[in-house]
Design a protein around this motif. Structure first.
Motif, PDB file in Angstrom:
ATOM      1  N   TYR A   1      -8.922  -0.821  -6.476  1.00  0.00           N
ATOM      2  CA  TYR A   1      -8.075  -0.565  -7.641  1.00  0.00           C
ATOM      3  C   TYR A   1      -8.767   0.384  -8.616  1.00  0.00           C
ATOM      4  O   TYR A   1      -8.130   1.258  -9.217  1.00  0.00           O
ATOM      5  N   ARG A   2     -10.066   0.226  -8.776  1.00  0.00           N
ATOM      6  CA  ARG A   2     -10.805   1.076  -9.707  1.00  0.00           C
ATOM      7  C   ARG A   2     -10.822   2.538  -9.252  1.00  0.00           C
ATOM      8  O   ARG A   2     -10.969   3.449 -10.077  1.00  0.00           O
ATOM      9  N   GLN A   3     -10.678   2.753  -7.933  1.00  0.00           N
ATOM     10  CA  GLN A   3     -10.672   4.115  -7.398  1.00  0.00           C
ATOM     11  C   GLN A   3      -9.282   4.729  -7.355  1.00  0.00           C
ATOM     12  O   GLN A   3      -9.128   5.916  -7.068  1.00  0.00           O
ATOM     13  N   ASP A   4      -8.260   3.929  -7.620  1.00  0.00           N
ATOM     14  CA  ASP A   4      -6.873   4.391  -7.513  1.00  0.00           C
ATOM     15  C   ASP A   4      -6.525   5.337  -8.660  1.00  0.00           C
ATOM     16  O   ASP A   4      -6.981   5.159  -9.797  1.00  0.00           O
ATOM     17  N   ALA A   5      -5.683   6.332  -8.361  1.00  0.00           N
ATOM     18  CA  ALA A   5      -5.287   7.316  -9.371  1.00  0.00           C
ATOM     19  C   ALA A   5      -4.540   6.695 -10.539  1.00  0.00           C
ATOM     20  O   ALA A   5      -4.543   7.222 -11.651  1.00  0.00           O
ATOM     21  N   GLY A   6      -3.890   5.561 -10.294  1.00  0.00           N
ATOM     22  CA  GLY A   6      -3.126   4.911 -11.355  1.00  0.00           C
ATOM     23  C   GLY A   6      -3.920   3.916 -12.174  1.00  0.00           C
ATOM     24  O   GLY A   6      -3.346   3.208 -13.016  1.00  0.00           O
ATOM     25  N   PHE A   7      -5.254   3.888 -11.985  1.00  0.00           N
ATOM     26  CA  PHE A   7      -6.058   2.863 -12.644  1.00  0.00           C
ATOM     27  C   PHE A   7      -6.001   2.958 -14.163  1.00  0.00           C
ATOM     28  O   PHE A   7      -5.961   1.929 -14.851  1.00  0.00           O
ATOM     29  N   ALA A   8      -5.992   4.172 -14.697  1.00  0.00           N
ATOM     30  CA  ALA A   8      -5.987   4.326 -16.157  1.00  0.00           C
ATOM     31  C   ALA A   8      -4.778   3.650 -16.782  1.00  0.00           C
ATOM     32  O   ALA A   8      -4.863   3.082 -17.875  1.00  0.00           O
ATOM     33  N   GLU A   9      -3.648   3.687 -16.067  1.00  0.00           N
ATOM     34  CA  GLU A   9      -2.417   3.115 -16.614  1.00  0.00           C
ATOM     35  C   GLU A   9      -2.232   1.644 -16.245  1.00  0.00           C
ATOM     36  O   GLU A   9      -1.791   0.844 -17.080  1.00  0.00           O
ATOM     37  N   PHE A  10      -2.597   1.295 -15.012  1.00  0.00           N
ATOM     38  CA  PHE A  10      -2.292  -0.045 -14.518  1.00  0.00           C
ATOM     39  C   PHE A  10      -3.527  -0.904 -14.236  1.00  0.00           C
ATOM     40  O   PHE A  10      -3.389  -2.047 -13.813  1.00  0.00           O
ATOM     41  N   GLY A  11      -4.710  -0.346 -14.459  1.00  0.00           N
ATOM     42  CA  GLY A  11      -5.935  -1.015 -14.044  1.00  0.00           C
ATOM     43  C   GLY A  11      -6.134  -2.408 -14.608  1.00  0.00           C
ATOM     44  O   GLY A  11      -6.553  -3.325 -13.893  1.00  0.00           O
ATOM     45  N   THR A  12      -5.837  -2.591 -15.876  1.00  0.00           N
ATOM     46  CA  THR A  12      -6.023  -3.906 -16.488  1.00  0.00           C
ATOM     47  C   THR A  12      -5.182  -4.959 -15.779  1.00  0.00           C
ATOM     48  O   THR A  12      -5.658  -6.069 -15.485  1.00  0.00           O
ATOM     49  N   ASP A  13      -3.934  -4.619 -15.478  1.00  0.00           N
ATOM     50  CA  ASP A  13      -3.054  -5.558 -14.767  1.00  0.00           C
ATOM     51  C   ASP A  13      -3.563  -5.822 -13.358  1.00  0.00           C
ATOM     52  O   ASP A  13      -3.555  -6.968 -12.886  1.00  0.00           O
ATOM     53  N   TRP A  14      -3.993  -4.768 -12.669  1.00  0.00           N
ATOM     54  CA  TRP A  14      -4.473  -4.926 -11.296  1.00  0.00           C
ATOM     55  C   TRP A  14      -5.705  -5.828 -11.233  1.00  0.00           C
ATOM     56  O   TRP A  14      -5.793  -6.718 -10.386  1.00  0.00           O
ATOM     57  N   LEU A  15      -6.658  -5.583 -12.119  1.00  0.00           N
ATOM     58  CA  LEU A  15      -7.886  -6.375 -12.090  1.00  0.00           C
ATOM     59  C   LEU A  15      -7.621  -7.816 -12.496  1.00  0.00           C
ATOM     60  O   LEU A  15      -8.217  -8.746 -11.940  1.00  0.00           O
ATOM     61  N   GLY A  16      -6.724  -8.000 -13.462  1.00  0.00           N
ATOM     62  CA  GLY A  16      -6.365  -9.362 -13.854  1.00  0.00           C
ATOM     63  C   GLY A  16      -5.718 -10.126 -12.718  1.00  0.00           C
ATOM     64  O   GLY A  16      -6.018 -11.299 -12.487  1.00  0.00           O
ATOM     65  N   ARG A  17      -4.847  -9.445 -11.992  1.00  0.00           N
ATOM     66  CA  ARG A  17      -4.184 -10.091 -10.857  1.00  0.00           C
ATOM     67  C   ARG A  17      -5.201 -10.434  -9.772  1.00  0.00           C
ATOM     68  O   ARG A  17      -5.122 -11.511  -9.167  1.00  0.00           O
ATOM     69  N   THR A  18      -6.154  -9.546  -9.528  1.00  0.00           N
ATOM     70  CA  THR A  18      -7.174  -9.825  -8.522  1.00  0.00           C
ATOM     71  C   THR A  18      -7.994 -11.046  -8.896  1.00  0.00           C
ATOM     72  O   THR A  18      -8.287 -11.903  -8.045  1.00  0.00           O
ATOM     73  N   ALA A  19      -8.367 -11.145 -10.158  1.00  0.00           N
ATOM     74  CA  ALA A  19      -9.145 -12.300 -10.613  1.00  0.00           C
ATOM     75  C   ALA A  19      -8.346 -13.594 -10.446  1.00  0.00           C
ATOM     76  O   ALA A  19      -8.882 -14.612  -9.985  1.00  0.00           O
ATOM     77  N   ARG A  20      -7.080 -13.553 -10.800  1.00  0.00           N
ATOM     78  CA  ARG A  20      -6.235 -14.748 -10.636  1.00  0.00           C
ATOM     79  C   ARG A  20      -6.018 -15.056  -9.161  1.00  0.00           C
ATOM     80  O   ARG A  20      -5.925 -16.234  -8.761  1.00  0.00           O
ATOM     81  N   ARG A  21      -5.937 -14.031  -8.336  1.00  0.00           N
ATOM     82  CA  ARG A  21      -5.775 -14.220  -6.895  1.00  0.00           C
ATOM     83  C   ARG A  21      -6.973 -14.968  -6.319  1.00  0.00           C
ATOM     84  O   ARG A  21      -6.810 -15.895  -5.514  1.00  0.00           O
ATOM     85  N   VAL A  22      -8.166 -14.580  -6.722  1.00  0.00           N
ATOM     86  CA  VAL A  22      -9.373 -15.248  -6.240  1.00  0.00           C
ATOM     87  C   VAL A  22      -9.402 -16.700  -6.700  1.00  0.00           C
ATOM     88  O   VAL A  22      -9.710 -17.608  -5.917  1.00  0.00           O
ATOM     89  N   THR A  23      -9.075 -16.927  -7.967  1.00  0.00           N
ATOM     90  CA  THR A  23      -9.058 -18.297  -8.486  1.00  0.00           C
ATOM     91  C   THR A  23      -8.090 -19.176  -7.697  1.00  0.00           C
ATOM     92  O   THR A  23      -8.421 -20.302  -7.301  1.00  0.00           O
ATOM     93  N   SER A  24      -6.891 -18.671  -7.453  1.00  0.00           N
ATOM     94  CA  SER A  24      -5.890 -19.437  -6.719  1.00  0.00           C
ATOM     95  C   SER A  24      -6.285 -19.599  -5.250  1.00  0.00           C
ATOM     96  O   SER A  24      -6.015 -20.639  -4.636  1.00  0.00           O
ATOM     97  N   ALA A  25      -6.922 -18.583  -4.684  1.00  0.00           N
ATOM     98  CA  ALA A  25      -7.382 -18.682  -3.298  1.00  0.00           C
ATOM     99  C   ALA A  25      -8.449 -19.759  -3.158  1.00  0.00           C
ATOM    100  O   ALA A  25      -8.478 -20.507  -2.166  1.00  0.00           O
ATOM    101  N   PHE A  26      -9.338 -19.866  -4.144  1.00  0.00           N
ATOM    102  CA  PHE A  26     -10.328 -20.939  -4.144  1.00  0.00           C
ATOM    103  C   PHE A  26      -9.630 -22.298  -4.161  1.00  0.00           C
ATOM    104  O   PHE A  26     -10.018 -23.219  -3.434  1.00  0.00           O
ATOM    105  N   GLN A  27      -8.617 -22.437  -4.994  1.00  0.00           N
ATOM    106  CA  GLN A  27      -7.882 -23.696  -5.082  1.00  0.00           C
ATOM    107  C   GLN A  27      -7.267 -24.064  -3.739  1.00  0.00           C
ATOM    108  O   GLN A  27      -7.351 -25.220  -3.295  1.00  0.00           O
ATOM    109  N   LEU A  28      -6.663 -23.090  -3.098  1.00  0.00           N
ATOM    110  CA  LEU A  28      -6.003 -23.337  -1.822  1.00  0.00           C
ATOM    111  C   LEU A  28      -7.019 -23.680  -0.739  1.00  0.00           C
ATOM    112  O   LEU A  28      -6.830 -24.613   0.052  1.00  0.00           O
TER     113      LEU A  28
END
Length: 213
Positions: free
Chosen positions: A177-204
């Motif tokens: 995501y950090r290397q993606d061309a859209g990171f400046a606009e969407f990066g905060t959302d992408w990284l937040g989703r990744t962090a939540r994805r990991v948290t939920s994956a741990f739960q599962l």
């Protein structure tokens, strides 16, 4: 709590996505998959216009997109993401990492990341410090972000290879995501989703390990 891994993963993705929106500057809102190509019908629950076109096997209308239900979302999720990514065959937690990433970044990208993790002889080396600290906190060792002998011993003692793979996938996804061309606009959302994805994956994953013990 959803009864199955599929339910858990589909619910996670649905909760991460918004409702209907119609943005002419977003290629995914056009049935042709590019700005100005096809018909501008918008997206709904994260389902893009090209995605809906493929699922319906015809050119969809704006009414089709607006009329999507959660039941239809679940069927699209199953047909176009869960099944192609082998969600039912993947370990609990890893399936969430792979399928939600496919939904957000594309199946090819997600499966390539999975292959990189699985082919690595030392997947811990793929883990970024932030995700290493999450792993260490879960294992009950000092969360310093450095995976050394103590952490490796804790991983072996807990039989936590799946958690290692989850963190490695999270690290690869975060970096992509950090290397993606859209990171400046969407990066905060992408990284937040990744962090939540990991948290939920741990739960599962932890729930599956507890059920099996």
């Amino acid at each position: 709590m959803p009864e199955t891994d599929f339910d858990f993963c589909a619910d996670f993705t649905l909760n991460e996505e918004g409702g209907y929106q119609k943005n002419p500057a977003d290629p995914g809102n056009w049935t042709g998959g590019a700005i100005g190509q096809g018909i501008l019908i918008g997206t709904n629950m994260g389902i893009s216009a090209p995605c809906l076109r493929g699922w319906l096997n015809r050119v969809p209308t704006e009414a089709d997109m607006r009329g999507l239900t959660e039941s239809m979302f679940s069927q699209i999720y199953a047909d176009l993401f869960w099944t192609p990514c082998g969600g039912a065959e993947l370990p609990s937690g890893i399936n969430l990492m792979v399928v939600d990433e496919a939904f957000n970044a594309g199946e090819e990208t997600s499966l390539r990341q999975l292959a990189e993790v699985r082919s690595s002889l030392t997947p811990t080396r793929l883990i970024a410090p932030l995700f290493a600290m999450r792993l260490q906190a879960t294992l009950g060792v000092r969360a310093d972000g450095i995976i050394g002998p103590v952490t490796l011993e804790a991983i072996a003692a807990a039989d936590a290879l799946d958690l290692v793979h989850i963190c490695a996938l999270g690290s690869l996804q975060d970096n992509a995501y950090r290397q993606d061309a859209g990171f400046a606009e969407f990066g905060t959302d992408w990284l937040g989703r990744t962090a939540r994805r990991v948290t939920s994956a741990f739960q599962l994953s932890n729930a599956a390990r507890k059920a099996a013990s």
